[in-house]
Design a protein around this motif. Sequence first.
Motif, PDB file in Angstrom:
ATOM      1  N   LEU A   1       0.856  -1.188   0.000  1.00 18.89           N
ATOM      2  CA  LEU A   1       0.000   0.000   0.000  1.00 18.89           C
ATOM      3  C   LEU A   1       0.888   1.232   0.000  1.00 18.89           C
ATOM      4  CD1 LEU A   1      -2.583   1.670   0.353  1.00 18.89           C
ATOM      5  CD2 LEU A   1      -2.461   1.197   2.819  1.00 18.89           C
ATOM      6  N   LEU A   2       0.737   2.064  -1.011  1.00 18.59           N
ATOM      7  CA  LEU A   2       1.522   3.293  -1.136  1.00 18.59           C
ATOM      8  C   LEU A   2       0.617   4.490  -0.860  1.00 18.59           C
ATOM      9  CD1 LEU A   2       3.541   2.408  -4.355  1.00 18.59           C
ATOM     10  CD2 LEU A   2       4.233   2.124  -1.965  1.00 18.59           C
ATOM     11  N   GLY A   3       0.954   5.235   0.171  1.00 16.63           N
ATOM     12  CA  GLY A   3       0.132   6.370   0.570  1.00 16.63           C
ATOM     13  C   GLY A   3      -0.734   5.983   1.751  1.00 16.63           C
ATOM     14  N   ALA A   4      -0.536   6.646   2.880  1.00 16.17           N
ATOM     15  CA  ALA A   4      -1.244   6.243   4.099  1.00 16.17           C
ATOM     16  C   ALA A   4      -1.679   7.457   4.904  1.00 16.17           C
ATOM     17  CB  ALA A   4      -0.361   5.331   4.950  1.00 16.17           C
ATOM     18  N   GLY A   5      -2.442   8.328   4.246  1.00 17.36           N
ATOM     19  CA  GLY A   5      -3.026   9.438   4.986  1.00 17.36           C
ATOM     20  C   GLY A   5      -4.076   8.917   5.941  1.00 17.36           C
ATOM     21  N   ARG A   6      -4.542   9.771   6.849  1.00 17.13           N
ATOM     22  CA  ARG A   6      -5.488   9.319   7.866  1.00 17.13           C
ATOM     23  C   ARG A   6      -6.823   8.886   7.269  1.00 17.13           C
ATOM     24  NH1 ARG A   6      -4.577  10.022  13.265  1.00 17.13           N
ATOM     25  NH2 ARG A   6      -2.501  10.796  13.769  1.00 17.13           N
ATOM     26  N   SER A   7      -7.119   9.283   6.051  1.00 18.06           N
ATOM     27  CA  SER A   7      -8.356   8.855   5.399  1.00 18.06           C
ATOM     28  C   SER A   7      -8.289   7.409   4.941  1.00 18.06           C
ATOM     29  CB  SER A   7      -8.658   9.762   4.201  1.00 18.06           C
ATOM     30  OG  SER A   7      -7.582   9.758   3.298  1.00 18.06           O
ATOM     31  N   SER A   8      -7.147   6.774   5.120  1.00 16.28           N
ATOM     32  CA  SER A   8      -6.981   5.376   4.713  1.00 16.28           C
ATOM     33  C   SER A   8      -7.263   4.404   5.852  1.00 16.28           C
ATOM     34  CB  SER A   8      -5.546   5.161   4.199  1.00 16.28           C
ATOM     35  OG  SER A   8      -4.597   5.428   5.209  1.00 16.28           O
ATOM     36  N   TYR A   9      -7.855   4.873   6.954  1.00 23.34           N
ATOM     37  CA  TYR A   9      -7.992   4.068   8.156  1.00 23.34           C
ATOM     38  C   TYR A   9      -8.650   2.711   7.895  1.00 23.34           C
ATOM     39  CZ  TYR A   9      -9.288   2.438  12.769  1.00 23.34           C
ATOM     40  OH  TYR A   9      -9.435   1.665  13.895  1.00 23.34           O
ATOM     41  N   PHE A  10      -9.825   2.697   7.282  1.00 23.14           N
ATOM     42  CA  PHE A  10     -10.571   1.439   7.143  1.00 23.14           C
ATOM     43  C   PHE A  10      -9.900   0.484   6.166  1.00 23.14           C
ATOM     44  CE2 PHE A  10     -13.945   3.907   9.124  1.00 23.14           C
ATOM     45  CZ  PHE A  10     -14.486   2.975   9.993  1.00 23.14           C
ATOM     46  N   LEU A  11      -9.256   1.015   5.144  1.00 25.12           N
ATOM     47  CA  LEU A  11      -8.504   0.170   4.221  1.00 25.12           C
ATOM     48  C   LEU A  11      -7.372  -0.538   4.969  1.00 25.12           C
ATOM     49  CD1 LEU A  11      -7.487  -0.902   1.490  1.00 25.12           C
ATOM     50  CD2 LEU A  11      -6.359   1.325   1.144  1.00 25.12           C
ATOM     51  N   ILE A  12      -6.604   0.239   5.730  1.00 24.12           N
ATOM     52  CA  ILE A  12      -5.476  -0.334   6.470  1.00 24.12           C
ATOM     53  C   ILE A  12      -5.967  -1.329   7.515  1.00 24.12           C
ATOM     54  CG2 ILE A  12      -3.611   0.199   8.079  1.00 24.12           C
ATOM     55  CD1 ILE A  12      -3.238   2.836   6.536  1.00 24.12           C
ATOM     56  N   GLU A  13      -7.020  -0.968   8.246  1.00 26.32           N
ATOM     57  CA  GLU A  13      -7.545  -1.870   9.271  1.00 26.32           C
ATOM     58  C   GLU A  13      -7.970  -3.200   8.654  1.00 26.32           C
ATOM     59  OE1 GLU A  13     -10.635  -1.456  12.933  1.00 26.32           O
ATOM     60  OE2 GLU A  13     -11.502  -1.267  10.920  1.00 26.32           O
ATOM     61  N   TYR A  14      -8.659  -3.147   7.524  1.00 22.73           N
ATOM     62  CA  TYR A  14      -9.118  -4.382   6.893  1.00 22.73           C
ATOM     63  C   TYR A  14      -7.938  -5.253   6.467  1.00 22.73           C
ATOM     64  CZ  TYR A  14     -11.438  -7.635   3.764  1.00 22.73           C
ATOM     65  OH  TYR A  14     -11.881  -8.788   3.159  1.00 22.73           O
ATOM     66  N   LEU A  15      -6.949  -4.650   5.854  1.00 31.17           N
ATOM     67  CA  LEU A  15      -5.791  -5.416   5.386  1.00 31.17           C
ATOM     68  C   LEU A  15      -5.039  -6.054   6.550  1.00 31.17           C
ATOM     69  CD1 LEU A  15      -4.354  -3.007   2.637  1.00 31.17           C
ATOM     70  CD2 LEU A  15      -5.801  -5.028   2.290  1.00 31.17           C
ATOM     71  N   LEU A  16      -4.831  -5.280   7.616  1.00 33.27           N
ATOM     72  CA  LEU A  16      -4.091  -5.802   8.765  1.00 33.27           C
ATOM     73  C   LEU A  16      -4.888  -6.868   9.505  1.00 33.27           C
ATOM     74  CD1 LEU A  16      -2.517  -2.534  10.262  1.00 33.27           C
ATOM     75  CD2 LEU A  16      -1.466  -4.177   8.701  1.00 33.27           C
ATOM     76  N   LYS A  17      -6.182  -6.630   9.647  1.00 33.31           N
ATOM     77  CA  LYS A  17      -7.036  -7.557  10.388  1.00 33.31           C
ATOM     78  C   LYS A  17      -7.140  -8.920   9.703  1.00 33.31           C
ATOM     79  CE  LYS A  17     -11.435  -6.652  10.363  1.00 33.31           C
ATOM     80  NZ  LYS A  17     -12.730  -5.987  10.657  1.00 33.31           N
ATOM     81  N   ASN A  18      -7.070  -8.914   8.371  1.00 34.59           N
ATOM     82  CA  ASN A  18      -7.285 -10.147   7.616  1.00 34.59           C
ATOM     83  C   ASN A  18      -6.014 -10.764   7.048  1.00 34.59           C
ATOM     84  OD1 ASN A  18     -10.406 -10.560   7.302  1.00 34.59           O
ATOM     85  ND2 ASN A  18     -10.057  -8.366   7.055  1.00 34.59           N
ATOM     86  N   GLN A  19      -4.854 -10.154   7.338  1.00 34.88           N
ATOM     87  CA  GLN A  19      -3.636 -10.634   6.684  1.00 34.88           C
ATOM     88  C   GLN A  19      -3.277 -12.075   7.074  1.00 34.88           C
ATOM     89  OE1 GLN A  19      -0.172  -8.202   7.609  1.00 34.88           O
ATOM     90  NE2 GLN A  19      -0.828  -7.868   9.719  1.00 34.88           N
ATOM     91  N   GLU A  20      -3.487 -12.437   8.325  1.00 35.41           N
ATOM     92  CA  GLU A  20      -3.140 -13.799   8.734  1.00 35.41           C
ATOM     93  C   GLU A  20      -4.098 -14.812   8.120  1.00 35.41           C
ATOM     94  OE1 GLU A  20      -2.548 -16.421  12.842  1.00 35.41           O
ATOM     95  OE2 GLU A  20      -2.556 -14.226  12.921  1.00 35.41           O
ATOM     96  N   LYS A  21      -5.396 -14.524   8.178  1.00 30.63           N
ATOM     97  CA  LYS A  21      -6.409 -15.437   7.641  1.00 30.63           C
ATOM     98  C   LYS A  21      -6.264 -15.624   6.139  1.00 30.63           C
ATOM     99  CE  LYS A  21     -10.595 -13.946   6.965  1.00 30.63           C
ATOM    100  NZ  LYS A  21     -11.987 -13.461   7.164  1.00 30.63           N
ATOM    101  N   GLU A  22      -5.960 -14.528   5.414  1.00 37.60           N
ATOM    102  CA  GLU A  22      -5.892 -14.579   3.956  1.00 37.60           C
ATOM    103  C   GLU A  22      -4.497 -14.940   3.434  1.00 37.60           C
ATOM    104  OE1 GLU A  22      -8.424 -14.382   2.042  1.00 37.60           O
ATOM    105  OE2 GLU A  22      -9.956 -13.625   3.428  1.00 37.60           O
ATOM    106  N   GLY A  23      -3.521 -14.996   4.327  1.00 37.16           N
ATOM    107  CA  GLY A  23      -2.169 -15.297   3.875  1.00 37.16           C
ATOM    108  C   GLY A  23      -1.496 -14.126   3.183  1.00 37.16           C
ATOM    109  N   TRP A  24      -1.742 -12.922   3.695  1.00 43.82           N
ATOM    110  CA  TRP A  24      -1.165 -11.718   3.123  1.00 43.82           C
ATOM    111  C   TRP A  24       0.029 -11.258   3.962  1.00 43.82           C
ATOM    112  CZ3 TRP A  24      -6.523  -8.891   3.199  1.00 43.82           C
ATOM    113  CH2 TRP A  24      -7.340  -9.422   2.187  1.00 43.82           C
TER     114      TRP A  24
END
Length: 443
Positions: free
Chosen positions: A7-30
Motif C-alpha cells: 500500500l503506497l500512501g497512508a493518509g489518515r483517510s486510509s484508516y478502514f482500508l489499512i484496518e481491513y488489510l491488517l485484520k485479515n492478513q493472517e487469515k488470507e495469507g497476506w
Amino acid sequence: MQKKILLLGAGRSSYFLIEYLLKNQEKEGWNVWIGDLNTEWIHTEFKGKYKTQSLIFDVNNDEQRELEISDANLVISLLPVKFHILVAKTCANKGIPLITASYMSAEIKSLEPIVKANNSCIIMELGLDPGLDHISAMSIIDRIKNDGGTIHSFESFTGGLLAEKNNPWDYKFTWNPRNVVLAGQGTSVFQKNDKKKYIPYNRLFERTEIINIPEHGTFEGYANRDSLAYLSEYNIMEAKTIYRGTLRRYGFCKAWNIFVQLGLTDDSYILEDIENITHGQFLDMFIPSGFYKRAPSLRHYMPKYVGKTELYKLKWIGIFDDEIIGLKRGSPAQILEHILMKKWTMLPNEKDMIVMIHKFQFKDASQKMQKINSHLVIKGENALKTAMSKTVGLPLAYTAKLILSGTINITGVFIPTIKEIYAPLMKELENEDIHFIENTYPG
C-alpha cells in the motif's frame, strides 16, 4: 506462500482500508507493507492489535520504487494523483496488479497493451465517487437491461458531509480540502431531454438541483465536470438525460458562490509577501475598487451585496477577521483553503456522513415508464474512523481480496463498470452493511 500487498500512501483517510488489510492478513495469507513518508500514526493506532510493517517510501526514488513493486503481488496506490503514473508504469512493466481510487487518465489507459502483454490488470476509480457510484449504478442498469428495459434518464449525486448540523455552513472538510476549494472549475456539461447543457464555472453554484433523501432531508446538487462521458462508460447511449453531481446541504452553494464570484477560488497565480496580512485584508484585495465610495469599510460594504444568511456564514468562517493568515505566499485558492481549515477541520469526536443517490427513469419490457430511486447513507464514528474513509477504503480492500483470491481474473486497464468487477464487489460491500435502499415507482 504469503502474498505481499504493498500500500503506497497512508493518509489518515486510509484508516478502514489499512484496518481491513491488517485484520485479515493472517487469515488470507497476506504480507502487508505500508509505504509513505510518514507512517508513525499507523503503528500508534494499531499497536497491540495487528502486526504492522511499514517503510519510508519516496515514489520519486526510481530504484526504491522498482525494488518494492517488484517484490509485491498487488499494489494499492493512495498517493496524490500526479504520482499514479510512476507507479502504474512500473506495475505494468513488471506485471503487478495495481488498484487505485483515482480517476482514470488517458496516460494510464495507454498502458493497456503492456498490461495485457504481461497478463496483469490495473483497476482505477475504486473509491467512493468515482467507485461505489459506478458499482451501484451498473448493478441496477444491467438488471434493467437484462429484464428487457431501456434507460431513459440517469441522475446521480454524491456528497461528503457532516452527520450533524453544528455550524452555519452545515459543512466541514471530510476529504482533501484542496479538492473542495477547486471543485467545479472549468465548464460542466450534461444532457437533459436529449439536449447538451453547459454551465460555466462562474454560474455553477447558481444552477443547482434540489434533491430529497428519504428520512434525511433536502440537499442541493451542483453538476460535476463531465457527465456525458458516462453515457458510453455505463453503456446507456440511448439515455435522453444524464447528470452527475455533488451534494451539499441546502444553502451552501449560494454562500460558496460569493467566494467564486470574488475570485477567491482562483489557483492560477501567486500572491507574494502576505505573511502580515489578515483575513479581512485578503478579502479586501478582491473587493472592486470604487465601492467604498458607497460604503466606508468592508464590514459596511458586504451587507449591501450579500444576504443576511450568507453574511452570517461569512462572519462565522472568519473571513472579515483581523487574524493573520499564516502563509508567506500562495494562490487565492490556497489562502482561502488555509483560512477555511481553521474552522472546517473536523474535531476528534465529530462524525461525517456520506450521501449518495441514483435516480433512474426507464421503459420496462412492456414499454411502461418506471422510476427507481436508490440511495445510500453512511455515518462515520469520529474524525479518524470516517464514513469517507470507509466508503473509499473498503472497495479497494475487497478488490484486493478478490484479485488475490482469483475471483476477479481479468487482463487490461479498467474502471469497475464491468460485471466481472462490480458484481462480486457489490456482494462483499453489502456484507459490510454498505447497501442501498431502493424504491420503484410508476413513471
